[in-house]
Design an enzyme around this catalytic site. Structure first.
Site, PDB file in Angstrom:
ATOM      1  N   MET A   1     -21.101 -19.429  -9.775  1.00  0.00           N
ATOM      2  CA  MET A   1     -19.737 -19.139  -9.307  1.00  0.00           C
ATOM      3  C   MET A   1     -18.769 -19.818 -10.262  1.00  0.00           C
ATOM      4  O   MET A   1     -18.112 -20.809  -9.938  1.00  0.00           O
ATOM      5  CB  MET A   1     -19.582 -19.626  -7.860  1.00  0.00           C
TER       6      MET A   1
ATOM      7  N   MET B   1     -22.745 -10.702  -1.640  1.00  0.00           N
ATOM      8  CA  MET B   1     -22.236 -11.864  -0.891  1.00  0.00           C
ATOM      9  C   MET B   1     -21.870 -11.443   0.531  1.00  0.00           C
ATOM     10  O   MET B   1     -21.193 -10.433   0.737  1.00  0.00           O
ATOM     11  CB  MET B   1     -20.992 -12.449  -1.579  1.00  0.00           C
TER      12      MET B   1
ATOM     13  N   GLY C   1     -24.219 -17.256   5.569  1.00  0.00           N
ATOM     14  CA  GLY C   1     -24.311 -17.055   7.010  1.00  0.00           C
ATOM     15  C   GLY C   1     -25.631 -16.514   7.515  1.00  0.00           C
ATOM     16  O   GLY C   1     -25.718 -16.049   8.655  1.00  0.00           O
TER      17      GLY C   1
ATOM     18  N   ASP D   1     -26.411 -23.371  -6.169  1.00  0.00           N
ATOM     19  CA  ASP D   1     -25.019 -22.912  -6.214  1.00  0.00           C
ATOM     20  C   ASP D   1     -24.208 -23.729  -7.204  1.00  0.00           C
ATOM     21  O   ASP D   1     -23.954 -24.917  -6.990  1.00  0.00           O
ATOM     22  CB  ASP D   1     -24.393 -23.022  -4.816  1.00  0.00           C
TER      23      ASP D   1
ATOM     24  N   SER E   1     -30.600 -22.548   0.065  1.00  0.00           N
ATOM     25  CA  SER E   1     -29.521 -23.028  -0.809  1.00  0.00           C
ATOM     26  C   SER E   1     -29.426 -24.542  -0.704  1.00  0.00           C
ATOM     27  O   SER E   1     -29.121 -25.080   0.369  1.00  0.00           O
ATOM     28  CB  SER E   1     -28.184 -22.418  -0.394  1.00  0.00           C
TER      29      SER E   1
ATOM     30  N   HIS F   1     -26.961 -19.434  -8.914  1.00  0.00           N
ATOM     31  CA  HIS F   1     -25.839 -18.581  -8.529  1.00  0.00           C
ATOM     32  C   HIS F   1     -24.586 -19.152  -9.183  1.00  0.00           C
ATOM     33  O   HIS F   1     -24.058 -20.167  -8.733  1.00  0.00           O
ATOM     34  CB  HIS F   1     -25.739 -18.567  -6.999  1.00  0.00           C
TER      35      HIS F   1
ATOM     36  N   GLY G   1     -17.925 -20.048  -2.046  1.00  0.00           N
ATOM     37  CA  GLY G   1     -17.216 -21.325  -2.145  1.00  0.00           C
ATOM     38  C   GLY G   1     -17.738 -22.422  -1.236  1.00  0.00           C
ATOM     39  O   GLY G   1     -17.708 -23.588  -1.605  1.00  0.00           O
TER      40      GLY G   1
ATOM     41  N   HIS H   1     -32.254 -21.688  -4.222  1.00  0.00           N
ATOM     42  CA  HIS H   1     -30.971 -21.104  -4.587  1.00  0.00           C
ATOM     43  C   HIS H   1     -30.033 -22.256  -4.940  1.00  0.00           C
ATOM     44  O   HIS H   1     -29.813 -23.158  -4.133  1.00  0.00           O
ATOM     45  CB  HIS H   1     -30.435 -20.292  -3.407  1.00  0.00           C
TER      46      HIS H   1
ATOM     47  N   ASP I   1     -26.388 -13.585   0.694  1.00  0.00           N
ATOM     48  CA  ASP I   1     -26.041 -15.006   0.616  1.00  0.00           C
ATOM     49  C   ASP I   1     -24.798 -15.281   1.444  1.00  0.00           C
ATOM     50  O   ASP I   1     -23.728 -14.750   1.153  1.00  0.00           O
ATOM     51  CB  ASP I   1     -25.803 -15.362  -0.868  1.00  0.00           C
TER      52      ASP I   1
ATOM     53  N   MET J   1     -20.620 -24.208  -8.850  1.00  0.00           N
ATOM     54  CA  MET J   1     -19.199 -23.871  -8.636  1.00  0.00           C
ATOM     55  C   MET J   1     -18.345 -24.717  -9.569  1.00  0.00           C
ATOM     56  O   MET J   1     -18.567 -25.924  -9.698  1.00  0.00           O
ATOM     57  CB  MET J   1     -18.805 -24.185  -7.191  1.00  0.00           C
TER      58      MET J   1
HETATM   59  C1  DX5 Z   1     -21.549 -19.963  -0.753  1.00  0.00           C
HETATM   60  C2  DX5 Z   1     -22.875 -20.122  -1.418  1.00  0.00           C
HETATM   61  C3  DX5 Z   1     -24.028 -20.056  -0.507  1.00  0.00           C
HETATM   62  C4  DX5 Z   1     -24.081 -21.101   0.571  1.00  0.00           C
HETATM   63  C5  DX5 Z   1     -24.714 -20.484   1.756  1.00  0.00           C
HETATM   64  O1  DX5 Z   1     -20.582 -19.816  -1.736  1.00  0.00           O
HETATM   65  O2  DX5 Z   1     -23.043 -19.120  -2.406  1.00  0.00           O
HETATM   66  O3  DX5 Z   1     -25.244 -20.031  -1.247  1.00  0.00           O
HETATM   67  O4  DX5 Z   1     -24.795 -22.246   0.220  1.00  0.00           O
HETATM   68  O5  DX5 Z   1     -24.665 -21.375   2.813  1.00  0.00           O
HETATM   69  P1  DX5 Z   1     -24.959 -20.929   4.310  1.00  0.00           P
HETATM   70  O6  DX5 Z   1     -26.341 -20.391   4.362  1.00  0.00           O
HETATM   71  O7  DX5 Z   1     -24.788 -22.196   5.083  1.00  0.00           O
HETATM   72  O8  DX5 Z   1     -23.941 -19.878   4.659  1.00  0.00           O
HETATM   73 ZN    ZN Z   2     -25.013 -18.905  -3.345  1.00  0.00          ZN
END
Ligand code: DX5
Ligand code: ZN
Length: 246
Positions: free
Chosen positions: A77, A168, A204, A36, A9, A75, A173, A34, A202, A38
């Site tokens: 959001m 998820m 952690g 993101d 990501s 992704h 976020g 990936h 996605d 938002m």
């Molecule tokens: C969170 C995102 C993730 C995020 C994951 O809303 O969708 O893609 O970047 O980051 P890590 O891998 O650090 O949890």
């Molecule tokens: Zn994501």
């Protein structure tokens, strides 16, 4: 289960040199990126939109086949996923992954606040994404039951069936949150029902949590902080892959 696709990501990349971060990440062994998106409304954070995707696209070779190296996995959001489909296609998105919750909410919103051309539902969204030449993904937040996806993946009309499910493993976020192992029954249920489906996790993911996700049946692995925060990102990417493919 299908083979691993490792999708770092770029939320955790250095945005001041994003093009190079993207090309370096692919060189270091990543399959997909990936991305993101938002909107500050669907989630309490803002990242960037299609103009940034347009600018990074030339830094990464376009995939020659479905699921190929260099896939831009966007992704979304955002509260109005339908509105951005054409712009993201033009920007170079390969896989447009929207949230089930956003597609449902705008269907339910009978109020005049949501204009009729912005209303949608999951099946219509998937067909619309396919009509615009991209693969489709559908994401569910931690609070959403996996059962809602069965009707979507059991559909015999292939134009309305997505190529990927995203489970998820944090509240969307922010990067750097703790992996929610309690989401694994969702992954297990999907893997059992759909042996060939690309199932993405996605949030952690790291060398510490990858075995749990891989054992449950996930094969598309997103990792932000674990890859971009590593002293040797290539090694992290290789270890994530090994856990899924072994
Ligand atoms: C969170 C995102 C993730 C995020 C994951 O809303 O969708 O893609 O970047 O980051 P890590 O891998 O650090 O949890
Ligand atoms: Zn994501």
């Amino acid at each position: 289960a299908p083979k691993a696709f490792i999708a770092p990501s770029i939320l955790s990349a250095d945005f001041s040199k994003l093009g190079k971060e993207c090309s370096d990440t692919i060189e270091r062994g990543a399959d997909w990126l990936h991305i993101d998106i938002m909107d500050g409304h669907f989630v309490p954070n803002i990242t960037f939109g299609h103009p940034v995707v347009t600018k990074i696209r030339p830094h990464v070779g376009r995939p020659k086949e479905a699921n190929g190296k260099g896939t831009f996995d966007c992704h979304m959001m955002v509260s109005e996923p339908k509105v951005w489909v054409k712009e993201f296609q033009k920007a170079g998105c390969d896989l447009y992954c929207f949230h089930y919750e956003a597609a449902i909410d705008s269907t339910a919103a009978e109020s005049a606040e949501v204009k009729s051309d912005k209303k949608t539902n999951p099946k219509e969204m998937i067909k619309y994404i396919h009509d615009n030449g991209m693969r489709a993904g559908i994401a569910i937040k931690p609070g959403t039951d996996v059962d809602v996806l069965y009707d979507i993946f059991d559909n015999s009309n292939k134009e309305e069936v997505p190529e990927m499910a995203l489970v998820m493993t944090v509240e969307p976020g922010f990067g750097g949150q703790k992996f929610m192992a309690e989401m694994m029954p969702k992954v297990q249920a999907l893997r059992k029902r759909y042996p060939e489906l690309n199932i993405e996790v996605d949030g952690g993911l790291s060398e510490k949590t990858i075995d749990t996700a891989a054992d449950a049946g996930a094969n598309v692995i997103v990792a932000g902080s674990a890859v971009f925060g590593a002293s040797d990102p290539s090694q992290v990417i290789a270890k994530l892959r090994e856990a899924v493919d072994s």
